[in-house]
Motif scaffolding. Sequence first.
Motif, PDB file in Angstrom:
ATOM      1  N   TRP A 128      -6.287  40.132  -5.071  1.00 17.53           N
ATOM      2  CA  TRP A 128      -6.845  39.129  -5.987  1.00 17.53           C
ATOM      3  C   TRP A 128      -6.757  37.701  -5.487  1.00 17.53           C
ATOM      4  N   THR A 129      -5.736  37.410  -4.666  1.00 22.12           N
ATOM      5  CA  THR A 129      -5.514  36.045  -4.189  1.00 22.12           C
ATOM      6  C   THR A 129      -6.745  35.482  -3.484  1.00 22.12           C
ATOM      7  N   TYR A 130      -7.426  36.317  -2.728  1.00 22.83           N
ATOM      8  CA  TYR A 130      -8.587  35.881  -1.944  1.00 22.83           C
ATOM      9  C   TYR A 130      -9.660  35.231  -2.818  1.00 22.83           C
ATOM     10  N   PHE A 131      -9.727  35.629  -4.084  1.00 17.79           N
ATOM     11  CA  PHE A 131     -10.811  35.217  -4.971  1.00 17.79           C
ATOM     12  C   PHE A 131     -10.417  34.097  -5.927  1.00 17.79           C
ATOM     13  N   LEU A 132      -9.147  33.709  -5.912  1.00 15.38           N
ATOM     14  CA  LEU A 132      -8.691  32.660  -6.825  1.00 15.38           C
ATOM     15  C   LEU A 132      -9.225  31.295  -6.368  1.00 15.38           C
ATOM     16  N   PRO A 133      -9.731  30.475  -7.279  1.00 14.14           N
ATOM     17  CA  PRO A 133     -10.332  29.193  -6.899  1.00 14.14           C
ATOM     18  C   PRO A 133      -9.423  28.291  -6.065  1.00 14.14           C
ATOM     19  N   HIS A 134      -8.125  28.268  -6.364  1.00 16.62           N
ATOM     20  CA  HIS A 134      -7.249  27.386  -5.579  1.00 16.62           C
ATOM     21  C   HIS A 134      -7.143  27.865  -4.139  1.00 16.62           C
ATOM     22  N   TYR A 135      -7.148  29.188  -3.943  1.00 18.28           N
ATOM     23  CA  TYR A 135      -7.032  29.710  -2.582  1.00 18.28           C
ATOM     24  C   TYR A 135      -8.335  29.492  -1.816  1.00 18.28           C
ATOM     25  N   GLN A 136      -9.454  29.679  -2.487  1.00 16.80           N
ATOM     26  CA  GLN A 136     -10.748  29.406  -1.849  1.00 16.80           C
ATOM     27  C   GLN A 136     -10.873  27.918  -1.489  1.00 16.80           C
ATOM     28  N   TYR A 137     -10.319  27.067  -2.333  1.00 19.83           N
ATOM     29  CA  TYR A 137     -10.331  25.618  -2.071  1.00 19.83           C
ATOM     30  C   TYR A 137      -9.551  25.300  -0.792  1.00 19.83           C
ATOM     31  N   VAL A 138      -8.367  25.896  -0.665  1.00 19.06           N
ATOM     32  CA  VAL A 138      -7.542  25.664   0.524  1.00 19.06           C
ATOM     33  C   VAL A 138      -8.213  26.248   1.764  1.00 19.06           C
ATOM     34  N   LEU A 139      -8.778  27.440   1.643  1.00 15.75           N
ATOM     35  CA  LEU A 139      -9.491  28.042   2.777  1.00 15.75           C
ATOM     36  C   LEU A 139     -10.600  27.121   3.272  1.00 15.75           C
ATOM     37  N   ASN A 140     -11.328  26.510   2.349  1.00 16.31           N
ATOM     38  CA  ASN A 140     -12.418  25.610   2.725  1.00 16.31           C
ATOM     39  C   ASN A 140     -11.884  24.381   3.455  1.00 16.31           C
ATOM     40  N   LEU A 141     -10.782  23.804   2.953  1.00 14.79           N
ATOM     41  CA  LEU A 141     -10.175  22.646   3.622  1.00 14.79           C
ATOM     42  C   LEU A 141      -9.776  22.995   5.055  1.00 14.79           C
ATOM     43  N   LEU A 142      -9.192  24.186   5.220  1.00 16.70           N
ATOM     44  CA  LEU A 142      -8.706  24.597   6.536  1.00 16.70           C
ATOM     45  C   LEU A 142      -9.858  24.936   7.473  1.00 16.70           C
ATOM     46  N   GLN A 143     -10.875  25.606   6.948  1.00 22.43           N
ATOM     47  CA  GLN A 143     -12.028  25.973   7.778  1.00 22.43           C
ATOM     48  C   GLN A 143     -12.822  24.748   8.214  1.00 22.43           C
ATOM     49  N   GLN A 144     -12.899  23.755   7.325  1.00 23.49           N
ATOM     50  CA  GLN A 144     -13.617  22.516   7.644  1.00 23.49           C
ATOM     51  C   GLN A 144     -12.775  21.562   8.494  1.00 23.49           C
ATOM     52  N   LYS A 145     -11.507  21.927   8.699  1.00 23.96           N
ATOM     53  CA  LYS A 145     -10.558  21.077   9.437  1.00 23.96           C
ATOM     54  C   LYS A 145     -10.490  19.670   8.839  1.00 23.96           C
ATOM     55  N   THR A 146     -10.491  19.617   7.525  1.00 24.75           N
ATOM     56  CA  THR A 146     -10.449  18.338   6.807  1.00 24.75           C
ATOM     57  C   THR A 146      -9.256  17.496   7.232  1.00 24.75           C
ATOM     58  N   TYR A 147      -8.133  18.169   7.483  1.00 18.83           N
ATOM     59  CA  TYR A 147      -6.922  17.456   7.914  1.00 18.83           C
ATOM     60  C   TYR A 147      -6.497  17.884   9.315  1.00 18.83           C
ATOM     61  N   GLY A 148      -7.468  18.311  10.094  1.00 16.38           N
ATOM     62  CA  GLY A 148      -7.183  18.740  11.463  1.00 16.38           C
ATOM     63  C   GLY A 148      -6.756  20.194  11.533  1.00 16.38           C
ATOM     64  N   ASP A 149      -6.297  20.598  12.681  1.00 17.97           N
ATOM     65  CA  ASP A 149      -5.887  21.987  12.901  1.00 17.97           C
ATOM     66  C   ASP A 149      -4.538  22.289  12.242  1.00 17.97           C
ATOM     67  N   ILE A 150      -4.336  23.558  11.910  1.00 18.75           N
ATOM     68  CA  ILE A 150      -3.033  24.012  11.410  1.00 18.75           C
ATOM     69  C   ILE A 150      -2.041  24.020  12.573  1.00 18.75           C
ATOM     70  N   LYS A 151      -0.867  23.470  12.327  1.00 17.46           N
ATOM     71  CA  LYS A 151       0.208  23.506  13.335  1.00 17.46           C
ATOM     72  C   LYS A 151       1.225  24.603  13.015  1.00 17.46           C
ATOM     73  N   THR A 152       1.606  24.692  11.740  1.00 19.95           N
ATOM     74  CA  THR A 152       2.510  25.767  11.304  1.00 19.95           C
ATOM     75  C   THR A 152       2.146  26.205   9.887  1.00 19.95           C
ATOM     76  N   LEU A 153       2.484  27.445   9.599  1.00 24.04           N
ATOM     77  CA  LEU A 153       2.389  27.978   8.245  1.00 24.04           C
ATOM     78  C   LEU A 153       3.752  28.538   7.865  1.00 24.04           C
ATOM     79  N   HIS A 154       4.230  28.161   6.702  1.00 20.63           N
ATOM     80  CA  HIS A 154       5.431  28.772   6.115  1.00 20.63           C
ATOM     81  C   HIS A 154       4.999  29.405   4.793  1.00 20.63           C
TER      82      HIS A 154
END
Length: 326
Positions: A128-154
Amino acid sequence: MDTSNKKIRWGIIGLGNIANKFATDLATISNAELYAVASRNQEKANTFAKKHNAKQAYANYEALANDSNIDAVYIATPHTFHKENTILCLQKGIAVLCEKPFAMNSNEVEEMIATAKANKTLLMEALWTYFLPHYQYVLNLLQQKTYGDIKTLHADFGFLRPFDTNSRLFNKSLGGGSLLDIGIYPIFASLSTLGIPDIKEAKATFFENGADASCDMVFSYPKNVKAYLKSSLLEDLPTQAIFKCEKATIKINTQFHAPSTVSIITNESEEIIDFNYNTIGYNFETIHFNNLLLEGKTESDIMTFEFSKNLISTLDEVSHLIGLNY
């Protein structure tokens, strides 16, 4: 299928806690109704049906699968039964939304997908997480590199529950333990944002019955990008997903896998984005699934077969690394 005024008639197999949540949110969807439910106990089926206004209550899963009025089935049985319950319905031409983990291992998932294809019937893993609006919002930010590349994920998921040999959560023979039940969410966060890692490292602790109590993982990606992932049934963890990017930190706050808020943290400020959820959150995956069914699709373009196969193969690899055999 005439989709003009089509109301999708749902069945539910397995009537535990998550099925109650699913049924509650199903009632908020205008083009869907709960038609039938099935348990291995008639009284439990009757009680659930009355609570959620289902028309039929069955004391076995085969009876539900043989009900020609049903368009789609949500499978919420313990992990070890996902494959057989899914195939039962697919062979009857009933679309299946099967709760995560899709099955116990890659071989079972491959068999489920092959059955769906052979019967030209819609199948999707209910992550279900994949379809939640907040998760889709974050995916879009990351895919668009709005804040650059990911360095780490915790990302972590943990809660403290007293060990109980009678609980499915701790029952290894039912797929219980931290990895398959909740470790799947931090792994999902890594795969959905960074892809398949080059290197996987993992270590675990175990309960006396052999079920895993906690699991610590490190996934390594190109350019020294790392994902630090953890699941635990021994302690309450923040249950957050924190993406440190070049220009900001994107944090999905507590219960990141469920309806949550998102914080954008820079040197100058912290912005908290509230998505104003008013459901438990299961309606989003269900609406997506309904649309696929109405459009005659047999596979999701979000929760694809390829993604489900990558997810289960990663779980298989981590299980091997920690010496967990079901």
